[in-house]
Design a protein around this motif. Structure first.
Motif, PDB file in Angstrom:
ATOM      1  N   GLU A 165       0.856  -1.184   0.000  1.00  0.00           N
ATOM      2  CA  GLU A 165       0.000   0.000   0.000  1.00  0.00           C
ATOM      3  C   GLU A 165       0.896   1.238   0.000  1.00  0.00           C
ATOM      4  OE1 GLU A 165      -3.417   0.319  -0.097  1.00  0.00           O
ATOM      5  OE2 GLU A 165      -3.346  -1.814  -0.552  1.00  0.00           O
ATOM      6  N   PRO A 166       0.408   2.375  -0.522  1.00  0.00           N
ATOM      7  CA  PRO A 166       1.248   3.576  -0.555  1.00  0.00           C
ATOM      8  C   PRO A 166       1.580   4.081   0.845  1.00  0.00           C
ATOM      9  CG  PRO A 166      -0.732   3.859  -1.894  1.00  0.00           C
ATOM     10  CD  PRO A 166      -0.868   2.579  -1.160  1.00  0.00           C
ATOM     11  N   LEU A 167       2.823   4.510   1.016  1.00  0.00           N
ATOM     12  CA  LEU A 167       3.258   5.075   2.292  1.00  0.00           C
ATOM     13  C   LEU A 167       2.924   6.561   2.331  1.00  0.00           C
ATOM     14  CD1 LEU A 167       6.777   3.411   2.618  1.00  0.00           C
ATOM     15  CD2 LEU A 167       4.761   2.913   3.983  1.00  0.00           C
ATOM     16  N   ASN A 168       2.326   7.000   3.411  1.00  0.00           N
ATOM     17  CA  ASN A 168       1.996   8.410   3.599  1.00  0.00           C
ATOM     18  C   ASN A 168       3.130   9.102   4.330  1.00  0.00           C
ATOM     19  OD1 ASN A 168      -0.594   8.134   2.502  1.00  0.00           O
ATOM     20  ND2 ASN A 168      -1.349   7.328   4.448  1.00  0.00           N
ATOM     21  N   PRO A 169       3.356  10.385   4.069  1.00  0.00           N
ATOM     22  CA  PRO A 169       4.414  11.104   4.782  1.00  0.00           C
ATOM     23  C   PRO A 169       4.177  11.148   6.291  1.00  0.00           C
ATOM     24  CG  PRO A 169       3.631  12.397   2.928  1.00  0.00           C
ATOM     25  CD  PRO A 169       2.728  11.203   3.040  1.00  0.00           C
ATOM     26  N   GLU A 170       2.911  11.156   6.712  1.00  0.00           N
ATOM     27  CA  GLU A 170       2.604  11.245   8.147  1.00  0.00           C
ATOM     28  C   GLU A 170       2.536   9.889   8.841  1.00  0.00           C
ATOM     29  OE1 GLU A 170      -1.057  11.239   5.694  1.00  0.00           O
ATOM     30  OE2 GLU A 170       0.603  12.634   5.772  1.00  0.00           O
ATOM     31  N   GLY A 171       2.751   8.817   8.131  1.00  0.00           N
ATOM     32  CA  GLY A 171       2.746   7.490   8.742  1.00  0.00           C
ATOM     33  C   GLY A 171       1.889   6.511   7.965  1.00  0.00           C
ATOM     34  N   HIS A 172       1.928   5.249   8.394  1.00  0.00           N
ATOM     35  CA  HIS A 172       1.228   4.198   7.668  1.00  0.00           C
ATOM     36  C   HIS A 172       0.889   3.087   8.649  1.00  0.00           C
ATOM     37  CE1 HIS A 172       0.452   1.159   4.601  1.00  0.00           C
ATOM     38  NE2 HIS A 172       1.409   0.410   5.103  1.00  0.00           N
ATOM     39  N   VAL A 173      -0.361   2.696   8.705  1.00  0.00           N
ATOM     40  CA  VAL A 173      -0.764   1.552   9.521  1.00  0.00           C
ATOM     41  C   VAL A 173      -0.824   0.362   8.576  1.00  0.00           C
ATOM     42  CG1 VAL A 173      -2.529   0.571  11.004  1.00  0.00           C
ATOM     43  CG2 VAL A 173      -2.065   3.020  11.094  1.00  0.00           C
ATOM     44  N   CYS A 174       0.149  -0.498   8.714  1.00  0.00           N
ATOM     45  CA  CYS A 174       0.299  -1.628   7.802  1.00  0.00           C
ATOM     46  C   CYS A 174      -0.616  -2.773   8.228  1.00  0.00           C
ATOM     47  CB  CYS A 174       1.752  -2.086   7.786  1.00  0.00           C
ATOM     48  SG  CYS A 174       2.050  -3.452   6.647  1.00  0.00           S
ATOM     49  N   ILE A 175      -1.400  -3.286   7.290  1.00  0.00           N
ATOM     50  CA  ILE A 175      -2.297  -4.384   7.612  1.00  0.00           C
ATOM     51  C   ILE A 175      -1.531  -5.671   7.914  1.00  0.00           C
ATOM     52  CG2 ILE A 175      -4.242  -3.460   6.315  1.00  0.00           C
ATOM     53  CD1 ILE A 175      -3.494  -5.400   4.044  1.00  0.00           C
ATOM     54  N   ARG A 176      -0.324  -5.784   7.425  1.00  0.00           N
ATOM     55  CA  ARG A 176       0.495  -6.974   7.694  1.00  0.00           C
ATOM     56  C   ARG A 176       1.007  -7.003   9.133  1.00  0.00           C
ATOM     57  NH1 ARG A 176       3.222  -9.373   3.280  1.00  0.00           N
ATOM     58  NH2 ARG A 176       3.666 -10.977   4.796  1.00  0.00           N
ATOM     59  N   LEU A 177       0.986  -5.847   9.784  1.00  0.00           N
ATOM     60  CA  LEU A 177       1.433  -5.780  11.182  1.00  0.00           C
ATOM     61  C   LEU A 177       0.249  -5.717  12.140  1.00  0.00           C
ATOM     62  CD1 LEU A 177       4.367  -3.241  10.784  1.00  0.00           C
ATOM     63  CD2 LEU A 177       4.514  -5.709  11.045  1.00  0.00           C
ATOM     64  N   ASN A 178      -0.953  -5.972  11.637  1.00  0.00           N
ATOM     65  CA  ASN A 178      -2.171  -5.936  12.447  1.00  0.00           C
ATOM     66  C   ASN A 178      -2.332  -4.613  13.188  1.00  0.00           C
ATOM     67  OD1 ASN A 178      -2.989  -8.507  11.676  1.00  0.00           O
ATOM     68  ND2 ASN A 178      -1.747  -9.463  13.278  1.00  0.00           N
ATOM     69  N   GLY A 179      -1.920  -3.530  12.573  1.00  0.00           N
ATOM     70  CA  GLY A 179      -2.109  -2.212  13.162  1.00  0.00           C
ATOM     71  C   GLY A 179      -1.001  -1.760  14.088  1.00  0.00           C
ATOM     72  N   TYR A 180      -0.034  -2.628  14.390  1.00  0.00           N
ATOM     73  CA  TYR A 180       1.065  -2.240  15.275  1.00  0.00           C
ATOM     74  C   TYR A 180       2.153  -1.561  14.473  1.00  0.00           C
ATOM     75  CZ  TYR A 180      -1.075  -5.155  18.806  1.00  0.00           C
ATOM     76  OH  TYR A 180      -1.952  -5.679  19.709  1.00  0.00           O
ATOM     77  N   HIS A 181       2.753  -0.562  15.073  1.00  0.00           N
ATOM     78  CA  HIS A 181       3.873   0.140  14.440  1.00  0.00           C
ATOM     79  C   HIS A 181       5.163  -0.457  14.962  1.00  0.00           C
ATOM     80  CE1 HIS A 181       1.535   3.411  12.709  1.00  0.00           C
ATOM     81  NE2 HIS A 181       0.827   3.395  13.826  1.00  0.00           N
ATOM     82  N   ARG A 182       6.076  -0.691  14.092  1.00  0.00           N
ATOM     83  CA  ARG A 182       7.413  -1.105  14.526  1.00  0.00           C
ATOM     84  C   ARG A 182       8.154   0.123  14.999  1.00  0.00           C
ATOM     85  NH1 ARG A 182       9.674  -5.183   9.955  1.00  0.00           N
ATOM     86  NH2 ARG A 182       8.304  -6.898  10.460  1.00  0.00           N
ATOM     87  N   ARG A 183       8.793   0.030  16.100  1.00  0.00           N
ATOM     88  CA  ARG A 183       9.581   1.149  16.633  1.00  0.00           C
ATOM     89  C   ARG A 183      11.026   0.949  16.174  1.00  0.00           C
ATOM     90  NH1 ARG A 183       5.721   4.347  17.681  1.00  0.00           N
ATOM     91  NH2 ARG A 183       4.289   3.666  19.258  1.00  0.00           N
ATOM     92  N   PRO A 184      11.574   1.963  15.566  1.00  0.00           N
ATOM     93  CA  PRO A 184      12.980   1.834  15.145  1.00  0.00           C
ATOM     94  C   PRO A 184      13.884   1.750  16.374  1.00  0.00           C
ATOM     95  CG  PRO A 184      12.190   4.057  14.754  1.00  0.00           C
ATOM     96  CD  PRO A 184      11.016   3.249  15.236  1.00  0.00           C
ATOM     97  N   THR A 185      14.882   0.926  16.282  1.00  0.00           N
ATOM     98  CA  THR A 185      15.843   0.824  17.380  1.00  0.00           C
ATOM     99  C   THR A 185      17.087   1.604  16.992  1.00  0.00           C
ATOM    100  OG1 THR A 185      16.746  -1.198  16.444  1.00  0.00           O
ATOM    101  CG2 THR A 185      15.012  -1.449  18.108  1.00  0.00           C
TER     102      THR A 185
END
Length: 188
Positions: A165-185
């Motif tokens: 799906e297209p990535l938005n500049p303000e963020g993206h809720v990925c359906i493959r992650l079930n709505g969870y955001h990965r936090r960069p380490t």
């Protein structure tokens, strides 16, 4: 009010283009012949479908009539849309055909209308029906249109590597992650 049909039998230019930033773009098709310019507004998906169908029609014409489908259009038209950009109408129905007499592809774009459009209205010159833009393209012009249209559509937002799906500049809720955001380490 009678129907207006804009006909371009030998257009100097027929291109897809956009106005706006990725994620908030408006898509246009523009036909130019001599001093006359007609621009119509349409959806991104309509541009994609039209480019795909033109490519398929060129292949079918080559198969049926034994002529070679143009492999490439040469130097693609990379110029922006002509200004001032004044839309004639928003496209609702699209028609596509092959005119064997002139050996051209015919693209017809009909305005959105309140009434359901019967397929007999497409490529018809009758007074009843929505406004239309009808463009006759040589196979080389048709291939050039399809190539540019594909580039215009793909020039938008980059796809998510997980769900496409297209990535938005303000963020993206990925359906493959079930709505969870990965936090960069942060590596220290």
């Amino acid at each position: 009010m009678p129907r207006v049909i804009h006909v371009f039998r030998q257009p100097e230019r027929f291109v897809a283009g956009t106005v706006g930033e990725p994620g908030d773009r408006s898509f246009y098709l523009q036909a130019i012949q001599e001093a006359r310019t007609v621009s119509v507004l349409l959806e991104k998906q309509q541009v994609t479908v039209l480019a795909e169908r033109i490519t398929a029609l060129l292949q079918e014409v080559a198969r049926r009539f034994g002529s070679d489908a143009p492999a490439g259009a040469g130097d693609p038209d990379a110029d922006p849309l002509a200004v001032p950009l004044e839309e004639e109408f928003r496209v609702g129905t699209m028609g596509l055909g092959w005119d064997a007499d002139s050996r051209t592809i015919v693209v017809e774009l009909l305005a959105v209308s309140e009434e359901e459009v019967d397929e007999s209205v497409v490529l018809d010159d009758g007074d009843e029906g929505p406004d239309a833009l009808r463009v006759f393209l040589s196979p080389v012009q048709a291939r050039a249109f399809a190539e540019r249209a594909e580039k215009v559509v793909s020039a938008g937002r980059p796809p998510c590597p997980l769900c496409a799906e297209p990535l938005n500049p303000e963020g993206h809720v990925c359906i493959r992650l079930n709505g969870y955001h990965r936090r960069p380490t942060l590596a220290e």
